[in-house]
Write a protein that holds these residues in place. Structure first.
Motif, short mmCIF file in Angstrom:
data_model
loop_
_atom_site.label_atom_id
_atom_site.label_comp_id
_atom_site.label_asym_id
_atom_site.label_seq_id
_atom_site.Cartn_x
_atom_site.Cartn_y
_atom_site.Cartn_z
N LEU B 183 0.94 -1.10 0.05
CA LEU B 183 -0.07 -0.09 0.06
C LEU B 183 0.79 1.33 -0.10
N TYR B 184 2.11 1.31 0.83
CA TYR B 184 2.84 2.24 0.72
C TYR B 184 3.41 2.69 -0.85
N VAL B 185 3.70 1.62 -1.35
CA VAL B 185 4.41 1.77 -2.75
C VAL B 185 3.19 2.60 -3.68
N SER B 186 1.95 2.06 -3.36
CA SER B 186 0.80 2.45 -4.33
C SER B 186 0.51 3.66 -4.06
N TYR B 187 0.48 4.09 -2.77
CA TYR B 187 -0.10 5.47 -2.33
C TYR B 187 0.60 6.27 -1.35
N GLY B 188 1.84 5.70 -0.99
CA GLY B 188 2.71 6.96 -0.23
C GLY B 188 2.28 7.32 1.02
N ALA B 193 -6.85 6.59 7.41
CA ALA B 193 -7.92 7.55 6.63
C ALA B 193 -7.45 8.29 5.43
N ASP B 194 -6.12 8.57 5.32
CA ASP B 194 -5.43 8.87 4.11
C ASP B 194 -5.74 7.67 3.04
N LEU B 195 -5.12 6.76 3.43
CA LEU B 195 -5.31 5.53 2.71
C LEU B 195 -6.82 5.31 1.91
N ALA B 196 -7.91 5.32 2.87
CA ALA B 196 -9.27 5.03 2.51
C ALA B 196 -9.46 6.31 1.32
N ALA B 201 -10.25 7.13 -4.18
CA ALA B 201 -10.39 8.01 -5.58
C ALA B 201 -9.45 7.28 -6.51
N ASP B 202 -8.53 6.23 -6.33
CA ASP B 202 -7.81 5.62 -7.67
C ASP B 202 -7.63 4.25 -7.21
#
Lengths: 110, 496
Positions: B183-188, B193-196, B201-202
């Motif tokens: 998940l960190y690779v994908s969304y940083g 909450a931020d991940l959600a 969004a994408d």
């Protein structure tokens, strides 16, 4: 470089899984250790694969991400504690059952 | 006092008290009183947290080190995590009370109470944290202290059980690390909450699906869900009673909490896939656990299999995913925690009277003749597990089945409805073996055993919640209303 890193991680992971599935308890713990190192490499790859400069460096260029490195440090510490614990329990088991074959350790199965 | 400190206190009080309790190791009574006081304090803190969150109508967020949300670690007390934290702390305090009146040798070790407090920290922290990596840290803390507490058990197979538990949980933790890396690779970001927000969004990055699967595996191992349950029955046969009473009732709820979070916050778009998996796994688990419980030779092992079955009911409810079903899942989880902890404590206290300390039916047949109070409590608890009216188990089952009718999921409904009868079979089989069969002549039970005050309190609470179920149902429905709008959670954590 990316491909090399990916191949390394997959090779380390594969060796770890192979050892994890052995019947010998000590080998399987070693496999666990190898897998956790593969995961650490994976986390490292998550941070560095775009950056060229260290995160703290004041140089020109794309900086690598420091957060995965902090995650790896935490994971290394936790894994070290975990292996100390697994090995100490393994010691107790091997003294009690006089074997390291996982099929022989079956006091709880009826 | 600023209210946001309330989220921190249930996570902060137990480890601090554990550190002090280690220093008090040479004064047994002082250490016990101190540690129990800390446990009660943290229970009061989490209740205050729940009360404040519920009456204010918005989540309380504590940003550790005052770092703004996506960068630092946030502790989030929304209605779901606060309810779960209160449930955990309640049963943990009950388990601690049992440990105080317990005649096990291992409860006398100087590290027992500090480890128990660390278990409480890990569990509460995992429920309250708003950060994926922090969840890993707390889950590891939980596993470490749980395995250590089991390894010192009086039962000679304690270490073997602890080894299995620790090994399997360690592999699960590796899955969680891999998921957080993906998940960190994908969304940083690792903030839930931020991940959600970003996943909604994408959802296109290729590593999202593997991360989802790895998270499902992690929570299934934590929750001892059917295909990943291998550690659980062995663990419960050998662990000390206060420890497995807590582990079988509330620690497995970490899995339930995880699935609730995954389907309503992290992966809202992909929730249908997760739900489909959960319905199948839950319905299979109900039968597997029920039949496993019928076929066992040991009272504690029977209750461990029963947990597999009862968790199946909750998973099916999460899988249906309608508001009523989610409320039913929360009510059922709460009830199951109280009842299962009490039942395991009762089985443990019967086992503590056996000449050789074990809960095998062969050894405890007829021992109940000396323990009429335990018999009454066991009967009540068994009725609660099977869903017979006076106890809160009935309320949970009623909500669950009506939500199934509402969701028109008749096939799983029929499957789990029939399996409900199996609960009745195994509970009353155990009751009949322990309390109705006459004591064999050559068996001399011990005159003293573990105190019954902790299970009595838990059963009394279940009875109270069965007769006056309204507050719990209202709480569950309010929680579901919050879960239906993940934007509230996201906005509370990220601000704005």
């Amino acid at each position: 470089m990316d491909v090399l890193l990916a191949l390394t991680i997959s090779a380390v992971f594969a060796i770890g899984v192979f050892q994890l599935l052995r019947r010998n308890l000590i080998r399987s713990v070693i496999g666990l250790s190898i897998i956790s190192n593969a995961i650490n490499l994976f986390l490292l790859a998550a941070g560095v694969y775009r950056g060229e400069v260290a995160a703290y460096a004041n140089a020109v260029g794309q900086r690598s991400d420091a957060l995965p490195q902090a995650l790896i440090l935490t994971a290394i510490v936790i894994n070290m504690g975990g292996f100390a614990m697994v090995l100490s329990m393994l010691y107790v088991l091997s003294v009690r059952y006089k074997t390291s074959d996982s099929d022989e350790v079956k006091g709880l199965t009826h | 006092m600023p209210t946001d400190i309330l989220v921190l206190l249930p996570v902060l009080v137990p480890p601090t008290a554990a550190a002090v309790a280690v220093l008090l190791r040479s004064h047994r009574r002082v250490q016990a009183a101190w540690a129990f006081g800390a446990m009660l304090t943290s229970f009061v803190c989490s209740s205050l947290l729940l009360w404040t969150v519920w009456s204010n109508g918005r989540p309380i967020v504590y940003q550790l080190g005052n770092w703004p949300a996506p960068f630092g670690i946030s502790l989030v007390g929304d209605l779901l995590s606060a309810t779960m934290a209160v449930m955990c702390q309640l049963v943990l305090a009950g388990g601690f009370l049992y440990a105080l009146g317990c005649r096990d040798q291992c409860a006398q070790y100087p590290a027992f109470y500090p480890l128990f407090l660390m278990l409480a920290t890990g569990l509460t922290g995992a429920m309250l944290t708003g950060d994926l990596f922090n969840l890993f840290v707390f889950a590891e803390l939980l596993v470490f202290s749980g395995a250590a507490l089991t390894a010192v058990s009086d039962d000679k197979f304690g270490t073997e059980a602890a080894y299995k538990y620790f090994y399997i949980s360690f592999v699960a933790s590796i899955a969680l690390l891999l998921a957080s890396g993906s998940l960190y690779v994908s969304y940083g970001t690792l903030n839930l909450a931020d991940l959600a927000q970003r996943i909604a969004a994408d959802p296109s990055p290729p590593l999202v699906l593997p991360a989802m699967v790895l998270l499902i595996i992690f929570f299934m191992v934590k929750g001892a869900v059917m295909p990943f349950h291998f550690w659980q029955p062995d663990f419960h046969t050998a662990a000390p009673t206060p420890v497995h009473a807590v582990l079988s009732s509330v620690v497995v709820k970490l899995g339930i909490y995880g699935f609730l979070r995954m389907t309503t916050l992290l992966f809202v778009e992909q929730a249908e896939t997760i739900r489909a998996v959960l319905v199948v796994v839950g319905a299979v688990g109900v039968w597997f656990g029920g039949l496993g419980a019928v076929g066992t030779y040991d009272a504690k092992r029977m209750l461990a299999y029963s947990t597999l079955g009862q968790l199946g009911f909750i998973l099916v409810a999460i899988g249906w995913g309608t508001p009523l079903a989610l409320a039913a899942a929360i009510v059922y989880a709460f009830n199951h925690s109280l009842l299962k902890a009490a039942m395991l404590m009762l089985a443990g206290s019967v086992a503590s009277r056996a000449p050789v300390k074990t809960a095998a039916f062969a050894a405890i047949t007829g021992l109940g003749k000396k323990l009429p109070l335990a018999g009454v409590l066991f009967l009540l608890g068994g009725m609660g597990l099977a869903g017979i009216p006076p106890l809160n188990g009935f309320v949970g089952k009623l909500m669950l089945f009506s939500s199934g009718v509402e969701a028109q999921a008749y096939l799983p409904l029929a499957a789990i409805g029939l399996a409900g009868i199996v609960t009745l079979v195994y509970v009353f089989r155990a009751f009949q073996r322990i309390w109705w069969t006459p004591l064999p002549e050559d068996v001399k039970p011990k005159p003293y055993g573990d105190r019954l005050i902790a299970p009595a309190l838990l059963i009394a609470l279940s009875l109270a919640l069965g007769i006056w179920a309204e507050p719990l149902i209202n709480l569950a429905q309010a929680t579901v209303a919050w879960m239906a709008t993940p934007e509230w959670y996201v906005r509370a954590v990220l601000g704005g």
